[in-house]
Scaffold this motif. Structure first.
Motif, PDB file in Angstrom:
ATOM      1  N   ARG A  11      28.574  37.336  12.332  1.00  0.00           N
ATOM      2  CA  ARG A  11      27.940  38.627  12.634  1.00  0.00           C
ATOM      3  C   ARG A  11      26.452  38.461  12.929  1.00  0.00           C
ATOM      4  O   ARG A  11      25.918  39.098  13.834  1.00  0.00           O
ATOM      5  CB  ARG A  11      28.144  39.591  11.464  1.00  0.00           C
ATOM      6  N   VAL A  29      20.524  44.335  11.830  1.00  0.00           N
ATOM      7  CA  VAL A  29      21.603  44.216  10.845  1.00  0.00           C
ATOM      8  C   VAL A  29      21.212  44.908   9.542  1.00  0.00           C
ATOM      9  O   VAL A  29      20.027  45.038   9.219  1.00  0.00           O
ATOM     10  CB  VAL A  29      21.964  42.733  10.558  1.00  0.00           C
ATOM     11  N   GLU A  77      26.525  44.413   8.119  1.00  0.00           N
ATOM     12  CA  GLU A  77      27.001  45.114   9.302  1.00  0.00           C
ATOM     13  C   GLU A  77      25.995  44.971  10.433  1.00  0.00           C
ATOM     14  O   GLU A  77      24.775  45.040  10.203  1.00  0.00           O
ATOM     15  CB  GLU A  77      27.212  46.605   9.009  1.00  0.00           C
ATOM     16  N   MET A  78      26.489  44.745  11.633  1.00  0.00           N
ATOM     17  CA  MET A  78      25.629  44.752  12.815  1.00  0.00           C
ATOM     18  C   MET A  78      25.564  46.191  13.327  1.00  0.00           C
ATOM     19  O   MET A  78      26.595  46.774  13.656  1.00  0.00           O
ATOM     20  CB  MET A  78      26.175  43.817  13.899  1.00  0.00           C
ATOM     21  N   ASN A  99      32.100  34.917   8.013  1.00  0.00           N
ATOM     22  CA  ASN A  99      32.070  36.182   8.744  1.00  0.00           C
ATOM     23  C   ASN A  99      30.631  36.675   8.891  1.00  0.00           C
ATOM     24  O   ASN A  99      30.243  37.195   9.939  1.00  0.00           O
ATOM     25  CB  ASN A  99      32.911  37.240   8.029  1.00  0.00           C
ATOM     26  N   ASN A 100      29.840  36.498   7.825  1.00  0.00           N
ATOM     27  CA  ASN A 100      28.421  36.872   7.897  1.00  0.00           C
ATOM     28  C   ASN A 100      27.691  36.023   8.922  1.00  0.00           C
ATOM     29  O   ASN A 100      26.840  36.510   9.668  1.00  0.00           O
ATOM     30  CB  ASN A 100      27.756  36.719   6.529  1.00  0.00           C
TER      31      ASN A 100
END
Length: 306
Positions: free
Chosen positions: A132, A143, A195-196, A128-129
């Motif tokens: 992103r 980010v 988080e972006m 997931n990272n």
């Protein structure tokens, strides 16, 4: 170097990406005229490359173009497809997916499996990272994430992403750290709560590194002199010893392995040697032996009051 440029241009075009001659020239540190000659070389090879002027111009292929199978050997086709499929399984980026589909268009009368298989995945990798960061790179977004530093400190970082890098079985983000105001590497396995943000970064202020700059960042020339290290390992860790030392550096004896090698004595080497636990005895130099003893004594003192 010319072959490398031709492969880059061809794969970029197959991924439905327009090639800008000036940008490609800067990437490889050659003249724009040299890139034009590369385009001519590919055109003469039968690849229909089109050009378009203007702000959104550049070189491109027809949308439904499929390469003639004679352009790559069957083994080369398998090689490229293997890499693109594995990356696509982790990132799911449209251009990589398109490249895999382009390579699927090849037909072979005698299909064979490739001699090579590339796996860029990892059991402890949060894909997931990876997704992103890949999205942030293409959308030019900053980010934010929590990061565990080498000193085991938990820190908050805000980063302008530059490149995703795979090296030594691990993925890294190379980016401009706004807290440190400098380029930094971040190991993806140490990143948490990424988080972006909605903040775009200015690409003119944060230009991607060219090939030579990136090579220097990833593999810097160290001015520190190497020293001869002499190590004795138990046979129980033979496989691991061969993972980190060359065969010519290892002497097999009846009850142990002796290693004599030139190494820079830094934290990376110390951490590696400590990972062997009681299966290792350091024979020299004395400075390395002293450093390891001090670390082990410090670890033991943690249990004095328990």
């Amino acid at each position: 170097m010319k072959l490398e440029r031709l492969m880059y241009i061809l794969i970029a075009l197959l991924s439905q990406k327009r090639i800008i001659a000036k940008e490609t020239a800067e990437k490889f540190q050659v003249s724009v005229r040299t890139i034009y000659r590369d385009i001519d070389t590919l055109t003469l090879a039968g690849i229909p490359i089109y050009s378009e002027r203007g702000n959104n111009g550049g070189f491109f292929l027809a949308e439904k173009y499929k390469m003639n199978a004679s352009l790559f050997t069957e083994e080369e086709q398998k090689f490229i497809k293997n890499i693109s499929r594995n990356i696509n399984q982790m990132i799911h980026y449209p251009s990589v997916d398109m490249l895999e589909k382009k390579m699927d268009s090849y037909k072979s009368d005698n299909p064979v499996s490739s001699d090579y298989f590339f796996d860029f995945n990892s059991w402890n990798l949060d894909t997931n990272n990876l997704d992103r960061i890949d999205a942030a790179l293409h959308q030019q977004r900053i980010v934010e994430f929590d990061y565990t530093s080498k000193k085991k400190e938990q820190v908050k970082r805000t980063v302008v992403p530059y490149h995703l890098i795979f090296k030594m079985n691990a993925w890294y983000l190379l980016g401009f750290c706004l807290e440190k105001e400098a380029l930094r590497f971040f190991k993806l396995s140490r990143i948490r709560d990424l988080e972006m943000t909605a903040v775009n970064f200015d690409e003119t202020l944060h230009k991607k590194l060219n090939y030579q700059e990136l090579e220097q960042m990833i593999n810097p020339k160290k001015s520190v002199e190497k020293e001869i290290v002499r190590l004795m390992f138990s046979l129980d860790v033979s496989a691991k010893v061969y993972d980190y030392f060359k065969a010519e550096e290892i002497t097999e004896q009846e009850n142990n392995l002796l290693v004599t090698a030139e190494r820079i004595i830094d934290q990376e080497l110390v951490d590696l040697l400590l990972s062997f636990g009681n299966h290792l005895k350091i024979l020299g130099p004395s400075s390395l032996k002293t450093k390891i003893i001090m670390i082990l004594q410090k670890n033991l003192r943690q249990y004095d009051n328990m």
